[in-house]
Design a protein around this motif. Structure first.
Motif, short mmCIF file in Angstrom:
data_model
loop_
_atom_site.label_atom_id
_atom_site.label_comp_id
_atom_site.label_asym_id
_atom_site.label_seq_id
_atom_site.Cartn_x
_atom_site.Cartn_y
_atom_site.Cartn_z
N VAL A 118 34.39 59.07 45.72
CA VAL A 118 34.38 57.98 44.74
C VAL A 118 33.67 58.51 43.50
CG1 VAL A 118 33.50 55.69 44.15
CG2 VAL A 118 34.43 56.14 46.44
N ALA B 220 34.50 49.98 44.43
CA ALA B 220 35.31 51.19 44.58
C ALA B 220 35.13 51.80 45.96
CB ALA B 220 34.94 52.20 43.49
N PRO C 204 30.46 47.38 40.48
CA PRO C 204 31.74 48.08 40.38
C PRO C 204 31.86 49.29 41.30
CG PRO C 204 30.91 47.53 38.19
CD PRO C 204 29.81 47.23 39.16
N VAL C 205 30.75 50.02 41.49
CA VAL C 205 30.82 51.20 42.35
C VAL C 205 30.99 50.79 43.81
CG1 VAL C 205 29.59 53.25 43.17
CG2 VAL C 205 29.52 52.64 40.74
N SER D 119 35.67 54.46 40.04
CA SER D 119 34.95 53.25 39.63
C SER D 119 35.13 53.14 38.11
CB SER D 119 33.47 53.36 39.98
OG SER D 119 32.74 52.29 39.41
#
Length: 358
Positions: A200, A243, A239-240, A232
């Protein structure tokens, strides 16, 4: 002539006016030129006159105007500082443990050499900083073809940034040994039995993330493995973590996750558990992070540190050396990352989750 601090209407002492050179001269009964020469150790003055001027200055609490003195010398000992990553988002880079540590370390190292740091907006234009008496500039994690980098170079302001400026006069760079760092993580996960390693990464056009993903793709190609990359779109824990959840719910569930995007490691661990995955039983986990909470999670989380303290110290040393010598010769240094192995990426720790092995 001794002033008693004035008080405001609320009983709080008001600021005492700054003692000027002319005030010392008037109190000592000497000319301003004579007092200046006495305090600077210049001029043809008798020892008695020189000592009288200095004693008067001490008694009045006179302090030279450092800014004026430095400007007369042709420099203000100020370094501009900006962060290039994620310039369009409203979040502050100081929310990032990496950038918070990097910024603090740069400011500390600069101050150790007698330089102050001036924080600049990421998308500063020359019209915003051209009138500032900057001796040099630092742009951390610049974007590809970053206009701020180009503006500083065009203005012939000595610059420290990443390796994208290598060889250009008046520039200095510090970069992580990205190839070694990424391969070290991937080789470790592979040695622990991982076959489906997912990554990610931020959707950020910076040199480090671009190179890190290139290394990952090459590593996968060497083993005829399928790259599994989730981006992301924005920085920040929310947000991370979103993801991460997308990466862990892909059609072929990964058995290892390497988180390049910065997020709180225990939150990442929590996301895996919500999806029924145990760490490290079902999922091996490594986070690129400077967050100290990783070491205290259950299980403790393996981290890849990009060593902001070392990057800061190295970059400032190079920049200050060039400033003090007046050299326009470009310099650069590669520094190592640091892999802290903990239980989250090592088989044999704890029970498997209810979802069982995949």
């Amino acid at each position: 002539m001794t002033e008693t601090p004035r008080r405001t209407g609320h009983g709080v002492p008001a600021a005492v006016p700054r003692v000027r050179l002319i005030d010392v001269a008037r109190e000592a009964g000497l000319s301003k030129t004579t007092v200046s020469a006495a305090l600077n150790g210049t001029g043809r003055l008798s020892p008695a006159v020189r000592e009288h001027a200095r004693e008067t200055a001490r008694r009045l609490g006179y302090r030279p105007n450092a800014t004026a003195r430095l400007l007369r010398a042709g420099h203000a000992r100020l370094i501009g500082y900006a962060v290039g990553e994620h310039p369009t988002t409203p979040g502050s880079y100081m929310d990032s443990p990496y950038f918070a540590q990097l910024t603090s370390a740069i400011a500390t190292a600069a101050l150790h050499h007698g330089y102050g740091l001036v924080l600049l907006p990421t998308r500063s234009s020359p019209s915003e900083w051209a009138d500032l008496p900057l001796d040099a500039a630092i742009v951390a994690d610049p974007l590809t073809d970053d206009p701020l980098v180009e503006d500083f170079i065009a203005a012939r302001v000595p610059l420290s940034t990443d390796r994208s400026v290598e060889g250009r006069p008046g520039t200095h760079w510090v970069d992580i040994d990205t190839d070694t760092a990424i391969r070290q993580v991937l080789d470790h996960l592979h040695a622990q039995g991982a076959q489906r390693i997912a990554v990610v990464s931020p959707d950020a056009p910076t040199r480090f993330y671009r190179e890190a993903l290139d290394v990952y793709r090459h590593w996968c190609a060497e083993r005829e493995a399928t790259p599994r990359i989730t981006h992301s779109e924005r920085p920040g824990n929310g947000p991370v973590v979103e993801a991460v959840e997308r990466a862990l719910t892909a059609s072929a569930v990964p058995d290892a996750l390497f988180l390049l995007a910065e997020a709180n490691p225990p939150l990442v661990l929590g996301a895996a558990r919500r999806l029924g995955l145990s760490v490290p039983g079902d999922l091996l986990l490594v986070c690129a992070s400077e967050d100290s909470s990783a070491a205290y999670a259950d299980p403790p989380i393996t981290t890849l540190s990009l060593q902001p303290q070392l990057v800061a110290a190295t970059g400032v040393e190079q920049l200050i050396a060039a400033l003090e010598s007046g050299s326009q010769e470009p310099t650069g240094t590669v520094v190592p990352a640091k892999l802290e192995l903990r239980a989250s990426s090592q088989r044999g720790y704890g029970p498997r989750g209810a979802a069982g092995p995949r």
